[in-house]
Design a protein around this motif. Structure first.
Motif, PDB file in Angstrom:
ATOM      1  N   LEU A   8      -5.060  -1.610 -11.585  1.00 13.42           N
ATOM      2  CA  LEU A   8      -5.635  -2.145 -10.357  1.00 13.42           C
ATOM      3  C   LEU A   8      -4.757  -3.245  -9.790  1.00 13.42           C
ATOM      4  O   LEU A   8      -4.202  -4.054 -10.529  1.00 13.42           O
ATOM      5  N   VAL A   9      -4.653  -3.269  -8.478  1.00  8.69           N
ATOM      6  CA  VAL A   9      -3.876  -4.299  -7.800  1.00  8.69           C
ATOM      7  C   VAL A   9      -4.739  -5.546  -7.676  1.00  8.69           C
ATOM      8  O   VAL A   9      -5.896  -5.472  -7.276  1.00  8.69           O
ATOM      9  N   ALA A  47      -7.191 -10.289   1.471  1.00  6.43           N
ATOM     10  CA  ALA A  47      -7.662  -9.156   0.664  1.00  6.43           C
ATOM     11  C   ALA A  47      -8.603  -8.255   1.455  1.00  6.43           C
ATOM     12  O   ALA A  47      -8.566  -7.026   1.313  1.00  6.43           O
ATOM     13  N   ASP A  48      -9.444  -8.837   2.296  1.00  6.49           N
ATOM     14  CA  ASP A  48     -10.391  -8.049   3.091  1.00  6.49           C
ATOM     15  C   ASP A  48      -9.662  -7.062   3.993  1.00  6.49           C
ATOM     16  O   ASP A  48     -10.005  -5.875   4.044  1.00  6.49           O
ATOM     17  N   ARG A  49      -8.650  -7.511   4.685  1.00 10.37           N
ATOM     18  CA  ARG A  49      -7.938  -6.635   5.623  1.00 10.37           C
ATOM     19  C   ARG A  49      -7.130  -5.568   4.888  1.00 10.37           C
ATOM     20  O   ARG A  49      -7.061  -4.421   5.333  1.00 10.37           O
ATOM     21  N   ILE A  50      -6.535  -5.923   3.776  1.00 12.13           N
ATOM     22  CA  ILE A  50      -5.797  -4.919   3.003  1.00 12.13           C
ATOM     23  C   ILE A  50      -6.764  -3.849   2.488  1.00 12.13           C
ATOM     24  O   ILE A  50      -6.460  -2.651   2.510  1.00 12.13           O
ATOM     25  N   THR A  51      -7.942  -4.264   2.061  1.00 13.05           N
ATOM     26  CA  THR A  51      -8.945  -3.318   1.575  1.00 13.05           C
ATOM     27  C   THR A  51      -9.400  -2.394   2.700  1.00 13.05           C
ATOM     28  O   THR A  51      -9.513  -1.177   2.509  1.00 13.05           O
ATOM     29  N   ARG A  52      -9.662  -2.943   3.873  1.00  6.61           N
ATOM     30  CA  ARG A  52     -10.057  -2.128   5.029  1.00  6.61           C
ATOM     31  C   ARG A  52      -8.989  -1.080   5.334  1.00  6.61           C
ATOM     32  O   ARG A  52      -9.283   0.101   5.523  1.00  6.61           O
ATOM     33  N   LEU A  87      -5.619  -8.292  -5.620  1.00  6.41           N
ATOM     34  CA  LEU A  87      -5.461  -8.776  -4.249  1.00  6.41           C
ATOM     35  C   LEU A  87      -5.691 -10.276  -4.118  1.00  6.41           C
ATOM     36  O   LEU A  87      -5.487 -10.838  -3.042  1.00  6.41           O
ATOM     37  N   SER A  88      -6.088 -10.934  -5.203  1.00  6.27           N
ATOM     38  CA  SER A  88      -6.176 -12.396  -5.149  1.00  6.27           C
ATOM     39  C   SER A  88      -4.786 -13.010  -5.328  1.00  6.27           C
ATOM     40  O   SER A  88      -4.588 -14.191  -5.051  1.00  6.27           O
ATOM     41  N   SER A  89      -3.830 -12.198  -5.748  1.00  7.41           N
ATOM     42  CA  SER A  89      -2.463 -12.659  -5.934  1.00  7.41           C
ATOM     43  C   SER A  89      -1.699 -12.600  -4.604  1.00  7.41           C
ATOM     44  O   SER A  89      -1.564 -11.538  -4.002  1.00  7.41           O
ATOM     45  N   ARG A  90      -1.214 -13.744  -4.177  1.00 10.89           N
ATOM     46  CA  ARG A  90      -0.454 -13.790  -2.922  1.00 10.89           C
ATOM     47  C   ARG A  90       0.783 -12.888  -2.993  1.00 10.89           C
ATOM     48  O   ARG A  90       1.128 -12.224  -2.020  1.00 10.89           O
ATOM     49  N   ALA A  91       1.421 -12.831  -4.145  1.00 15.11           N
ATOM     50  CA  ALA A  91       2.621 -11.997  -4.295  1.00 15.11           C
ATOM     51  C   ALA A  91       2.283 -10.519  -4.054  1.00 15.11           C
ATOM     52  O   ALA A  91       3.046  -9.805  -3.404  1.00 15.11           O
ATOM     53  N   GLU A  92       1.142 -10.066  -4.562  1.00 15.49           N
ATOM     54  CA  GLU A  92       0.729  -8.679  -4.335  1.00 15.49           C
ATOM     55  C   GLU A  92       0.418  -8.436  -2.869  1.00 15.49           C
ATOM     56  O   GLU A  92       0.778  -7.402  -2.313  1.00 15.49           O
ATOM     57  N   ARG A  93      -0.270  -9.380  -2.234  1.00 20.22           N
ATOM     58  CA  ARG A  93      -0.589  -9.220  -0.816  1.00 20.22           C
ATOM     59  C   ARG A  93       0.685  -9.242   0.022  1.00 20.22           C
ATOM     60  O   ARG A  93       0.799  -8.488   0.990  1.00 20.22           O
ATOM     61  N   GLU A  94       1.656 -10.069  -0.339  1.00 20.41           N
ATOM     62  CA  GLU A  94       2.947 -10.084   0.373  1.00 20.41           C
ATOM     63  C   GLU A  94       3.631  -8.735   0.246  1.00 20.41           C
ATOM     64  O   GLU A  94       4.189  -8.214   1.211  1.00 20.41           O
ATOM     65  N   ARG A  95       3.576  -8.151  -0.947  1.00 19.10           N
ATOM     66  CA  ARG A  95       4.219  -6.869  -1.207  1.00 19.10           C
ATOM     67  C   ARG A  95       3.587  -5.745  -0.386  1.00 19.10           C
ATOM     68  O   ARG A  95       4.274  -4.846   0.096  1.00 19.10           O
TER      69      ARG A  95
END
Length: 145
Positions: free
Chosen positions: A17-18, A76-81, A20-28
């Motif tokens: 699982l990714v 995280a909300d927008r990436i999930t959407r 999404l609380s990690s800024r590095a993952e969201r940046e990626r």
């Protein structure tokens, strides 16, 4: 004597699982997620107001800025959407031909989930939970249920 239960050996590895609380993952993930979303919006011929609402009620100025420059970090909300929407897009293209797959969100649907509304209307009114429901429905259809 050890009575601990263990899962049988398998050649399949569980999906990691990714976080999404990690800024590095969201940046990626953010730039490619936005680029994919804007391609999806074009394929589905979404009105800008509808695309903004699917992203969680984004302002017009932010929407056009994001469209022009997708190199940013999403929450995280927008990436999930976007993940739900891209999953819906993929499932539709597996189930149907390209033309119907891209029109499907605009067609009234008799499935009880939609109540005669279009899938787009359901997702606009129901937000992320509706997107999740549509995604699950299509994934179940892909699996033959």
């Amino acid at each position: 004597m050890n009575l601990a239960y263990a899962y049988p050996k398998s050649r399949f590895e569980p999906t990691v699982l990714v976080d999404l609380s990690s800024r590095a993952e969201r940046e990626r993930l953010s730039a490619s997620a936005l680029k994919g979303f804007f391609k999806l919006a074009a394929a589905w011929q979404l009105r800008d107001e509808d695309a903004r609402e699917l992203l969680g009620g984004l302002s017009a100025s932010s929407f056009y800025d994001w469209k022009k420059n997708p190199e940013r970090v999403l929450d995280a909300d927008r990436i999930t959407r976007i993940s739900y929407l891209l999953g819906i897009y993929k499932a539709l293209h597996i189930l149907y031909g390209d033309k119907l797959a891209d029109e499907w969100v605009h067609l009234p649907n008799t499935n009880i989930i939609f109540g005669g509304r279009t899938p787009l209307a359901l997702m606009l009114g129901g937000g992320m939970l509706a997107m999740q429901t549509v995604r699950q429905l299509l994934d179940a259809r892909r699996g033959g249920l």
